[in-house]
Write an enzyme that holds these catalytic residues in place. Structure first.
Site, PDB file in Angstrom:
ATOM      1  CE  LYS A   1      -3.914  -2.210   0.123  1.00  0.00           C
ATOM      2  NZ  LYS A   1      -4.789  -2.212   1.283  1.00  0.00           N
TER       3      LYS A   1
ATOM      4  N   GLY B   1      -9.386  -5.787   2.926  1.00  0.00           N
ATOM      5  CA  GLY B   1     -10.572  -6.335   3.556  1.00  0.00           C
ATOM      6  C   GLY B   1     -10.896  -5.732   4.906  1.00  0.00           C
TER       7      GLY B   1
ATOM      8  CE  LYS C   1      -8.938  15.407   7.473  1.00  0.00           C
ATOM      9  NZ  LYS C   1      -8.879  16.026   8.814  1.00  0.00           N
TER      10      LYS C   1
ATOM     11  CG  LEU D   1     -11.467  11.379   3.007  1.00  0.00           C
ATOM     12  CD1 LEU D   1     -11.575  11.044   1.538  1.00  0.00           C
ATOM     13  CD2 LEU D   1     -11.108  12.845   3.191  1.00  0.00           C
TER      14      LEU D   1
ATOM     15  CG  HIS E   1     -14.979   2.164  -2.639  1.00  0.00           C
ATOM     16  ND1 HIS E   1     -14.226   1.476  -1.714  1.00  0.00           N
ATOM     17  CD2 HIS E   1     -14.480   1.802  -3.843  1.00  0.00           C
ATOM     18  CE1 HIS E   1     -13.330   0.734  -2.338  1.00  0.00           C
ATOM     19  NE2 HIS E   1     -13.467   0.917  -3.637  1.00  0.00           N
TER      20      HIS E   1
ATOM     21  CD  GLU F   1      -7.210  -1.708  -2.236  1.00  0.00           C
ATOM     22  OE1 GLU F   1      -6.270  -2.218  -1.624  1.00  0.00           O
ATOM     23  OE2 GLU F   1      -8.386  -2.116  -2.152  1.00  0.00           O
TER      24      GLU F   1
ATOM     25  NE  ARG G   1      -8.250  -9.004  -6.555  1.00  0.00           N
ATOM     26  CZ  ARG G   1      -9.385  -8.419  -6.269  1.00  0.00           C
ATOM     27  NH1 ARG G   1     -10.351  -8.352  -7.183  1.00  0.00           N
ATOM     28  NH2 ARG G   1      -9.593  -7.869  -5.085  1.00  0.00           N
TER      29      ARG G   1
ATOM     30  NE  ARG H   1     -19.134  -7.858  -4.369  1.00  0.00           N
ATOM     31  CZ  ARG H   1     -17.825  -7.783  -4.128  1.00  0.00           C
ATOM     32  NH1 ARG H   1     -17.264  -8.614  -3.260  1.00  0.00           N
ATOM     33  NH2 ARG H   1     -17.066  -6.887  -4.736  1.00  0.00           N
TER      34      ARG H   1
END
Length: 447
Positions: free
Chosen positions: A116, A164, A201, A203, A208, A287, A291, A337
């Site tokens: 990361k 995760g 920081k 937020l 997302h 990130e 894949r 999902r």
């Protein structure tokens, strides 16, 4: 083009890749554990190889067995799907050493983006906007206090090798920082074998947003638009949609252009997803996943482009099949999902599916590897299927989703279908008015 592809995965993603291979006229090999001997992808593949007992470490994570399966069957390429070995640089390197193509980026790019801290440095160098925070790992509490004071509270401490939601802790004041730092380090070390952490920081109400990108490995890059993955529980995505209700065409083009240029400049090959937090019109890099993503079907729905076909084409040396100007966005798509879990407690619910009926009709797609009579093993991720709905606009998509959820039947186990039936009728969801904290607050109120 490849003659034979080994699919190093299981469940719906193994079946998804298998279908793409069949459409391209490529022979397929699947590997499986003893627990998956009756799985749908095993039944449909041209060849199958049992690589070990149920536990993932002895089967789907067993690199030696997978390479041996390639050599036994003559597979000239491996598609890793997502999860398991899909972001394992060592696996990519070993395949290359055996003259087997890894359908994904290079081991070096996997390593860079898998760390990361290094990923953030690389993103910054490539012109991708990043969240204010430490330049590297934080080793002392004094240093942590200095960085936190500079960027302002609240701050979030994250595991360098994390994912995760593990190894992530929020500190709202300096008094919280010491415990948050110690806890994040401890969790990171236990989960990833690496206790390095960094500070960013925090937020308060971000969304997302992630960009689907592709590179040809030779200096060309494109983006396929964004996905909104803000509906999450414990940092795990639950509901994804494309395009995001929060962005306009100008913002999409701006951040898409930045990301496409970045993968081109990096010399990146294959599919990738650059993930951001988005708040008050600004994007902040989180990130890059090197894949295919679980939620890739919503991008396929609005672009009409098969991303697995594209992965295989690029990996075989055929380059990208499209230019940026060829990629058009049509309508709106949402993915739910469907997990084998209690819809309230989210406790896994393995067992035998006694009745399985999927919805149909215009704009409906179900990616699943289960069937009536299938016994869900307790050893793996609880995802049993994905419902993907496409409409001419978001309103039509939501109406179609409501109808599809009513038609979806899974008996014999508990699933998260009731949760989605609740969400599709919620006013905030209907209005696209939610952030990454919305779902957990909603579930807390329901309890």
């Amino acid at each position: 083009m490849f003659q034979k592809i080994l699919i190093a995965n299981r469940g719906e993603i193994a079946l998804r890749v298998l279908r793409a291979c069949k459409e391209l006229g490529i022979q397929t090999v699947v590997v499986h554990s003893t627990a998956d001997a009756d799985a749908m992808h095993v039944r449909l593949a041209d060849e199958s190889v049992c690589i070990g007992p149920p536990q993932s470490r002895d089967s789907y994570l067993n690199i030696h067995q997978i390479v041996a399966a390639c050599e036994i069957t003559g597979a000239d390429a491996v598609h890793p799907g997502y999860g398991f070995l899909s972001e394992n640089a060592k696996f990519a390197d070993i395949l290359a050493a055996h003259n087997i193509t890894f359908i994904g980026p290079s081991g070096d790019h996997i390593r860079i983006m898998g760390d990361k801290i290094e990923a953030k440095r690389t993103a910054k160098r490539l012109g991708i906007p990043v969240v204010p925070g430490s330049d590297g790992a934080i080793s002392e509490e004094k240093e942590a206090k200095r960085v936190a004071a500079e960027i302002g509270y609240p701050v979030i401490i994250k595991a360098s090798a994390g994912g995760g939601g593990r190894g992530m802790k929020v500190a709202r004041t300096e008094a919280d920082l010491e415990l948050a730092l110690q806890t994040a380090r401890s969790e990171a070390g236990a989960a990833f074998g690496d206790d390095a952490v960094y500070i960013e920081k925090y937020l308060e109400k971000p969304r997302h947003i992630e960009l689907q990108v592709f590179g040809d490995g030779a200096g060309r890059g494109v983006h396929f638009g964004e996905r909104d993955c803000s509906l999450q529980r414990r940092h795990q995505k639950v509901w994804e949609e494309a395009n995001s209700p929060a962005l306009n065409a100008e913002e999409r083009a701006r951040i898409g252009g930045i990301c496409a240029k970045a993968v081109a400049d990096l010399g990146y090959s294959g599919a990738g997803t650059i993930e951001f937090l988005y708040e008050d019109g600004e994007f902040y890099f989180i990130e890059m996943n090197t894949r295919l993503q679980v939620e890739h079907p919503v991008t396929e729905a609005i672009t009409g482009i098969d991303l697995v076909h594209e992965q295989i084409r690029v990996a075989s040396g055929g380059g990208l099949s499209v230019r940026q100007e060829d990629i058009k966005f049509n309508g709106h798509a949402i993915e739910c999902r469907i997990n084998a879990e209690d819809p309230r407690t989210f406790t896994p619910s393995p067992g035998t599916i006694t009745h399985f009926h999927t919805p149909g009709g215009l704009g409906i797609r179900v990616d699943s590897g289960v069937y009536s009579g299938y016994k869900i093993p307790p050893y793996y991720d609880s995802l049993i299927g994905k419902l993907i709905v496409h409409g001419r606009n978001r309103v039509e998509c939501m109406m179609r989703l409501r109808r599809a959820l009513d038609e979806f039947v899974v008996d014999g186990i508990k699933t998260t279908l009731p949760l989605f039936r609740d969400l599709v009728g919620n006013a905030d969801i209907a209005n696209g008015d939610y952030d990454i904290h919305w779902l957990e607050k909603y579930l807390a109120k329901e309890d």
